[in-house]
Design a protein around this motif. Structure first.
Motif, PDB file in Angstrom:
ATOM      1  N   PRO A 141       0.829  -1.198   0.000  1.00  0.00           N
ATOM      2  CA  PRO A 141       0.000   0.000   0.000  1.00  0.00           C
ATOM      3  C   PRO A 141       0.872   1.261   0.000  1.00  0.00           C
ATOM      4  N   GLN A 142       0.528   2.192  -0.829  1.00  0.00           N
ATOM      5  CA  GLN A 142       1.282   3.439  -0.942  1.00  0.00           C
ATOM      6  C   GLN A 142       0.644   4.482  -0.031  1.00  0.00           C
ATOM      7  N   ALA A 178      -2.677   8.457   1.370  1.00  0.00           N
ATOM      8  CA  ALA A 178      -3.651   8.637   2.453  1.00  0.00           C
ATOM      9  C   ALA A 178      -3.328   9.979   3.107  1.00  0.00           C
ATOM     10  N   LEU A 179      -4.109  10.979   2.798  1.00  0.00           N
ATOM     11  CA  LEU A 179      -3.779  12.352   3.178  1.00  0.00           C
ATOM     12  C   LEU A 179      -4.336  12.761   4.534  1.00  0.00           C
ATOM     13  N   PRO A 237       0.723   4.803  10.343  1.00  0.00           N
ATOM     14  CA  PRO A 237       0.884   4.081   9.079  1.00  0.00           C
ATOM     15  C   PRO A 237      -0.075   2.902   8.899  1.00  0.00           C
ATOM     16  N   GLU A 238      -0.306   2.111   9.956  1.00  0.00           N
ATOM     17  CA  GLU A 238      -1.201   0.957   9.809  1.00  0.00           C
ATOM     18  C   GLU A 238      -2.649   1.404   9.587  1.00  0.00           C
ATOM     19  N   ASN A 239      -3.023   2.537  10.168  1.00  0.00           N
ATOM     20  CA  ASN A 239      -4.366   3.071   9.943  1.00  0.00           C
ATOM     21  C   ASN A 239      -4.505   3.623   8.525  1.00  0.00           C
ATOM     22  N   THR A 297      -7.388   0.639   1.886  1.00  0.00           N
ATOM     23  CA  THR A 297      -8.039  -0.592   1.450  1.00  0.00           C
ATOM     24  C   THR A 297      -9.466  -0.334   0.977  1.00  0.00           C
ATOM     25  N   TYR A 298     -10.170   0.593   1.625  1.00  0.00           N
ATOM     26  CA  TYR A 298     -11.593   0.777   1.363  1.00  0.00           C
ATOM     27  C   TYR A 298     -11.975   2.159   0.831  1.00  0.00           C
TER      28      TYR A 298
END
Length: 102
Positions: free
Chosen positions: A38-39, A43-44, A49-51, A57-58
């Motif tokens: 996952p890049q 995710a702004l 990071p895990e969140n 994903t969705y």
């Protein structure tokens, strides 16, 4: 022929459980088989990071539409339309599905 519409982060579809399960399955399979990572730079939000990975994903209509289509057993044509650019993470996942298969 009926149309199905999704919005980013959509959880209103009557088969959302099946769609989200398919997304999770695709995510695991692409990480294992195609080396998908996952890049999280896409995710702004200010998250751990895990969140950010979970969010990616969705988050997109493309991923929801692809997962929906893959839960179907139909010979009908598939058309996924988008009026904005696709984020790099979604593009990478869709490309790995296209190249490596489901």
């Amino acid at each position: 022929m009926a149309s199905v519409f999704f919005m980013a982060g959509d959880n209103s579809h009557q088969e959302k459980g099946l769609i989200y399960a398919k997304l999770k399955e695709l995510d695991k399979k692409k990480r294992r088989d195609a080396g998908y990572v996952p890049q999280i730079k896409f995710a702004l939000y200010d998250l751990e990071p895990e969140n950010k990975e979970e969010l990616l994903t969705y988050h997109s209509t493309e991923k929801l539409a692809v997962a929906f289509v893959l839960t179907r057993n139909s010979g009908l044509p598939i058309r996924i339309m988008k009026n904005l650019r696709v984020c790099g993470d979604c593009r990478s996942l869709c490309l790995s599905i296209y190249i490596k298969g489901c």
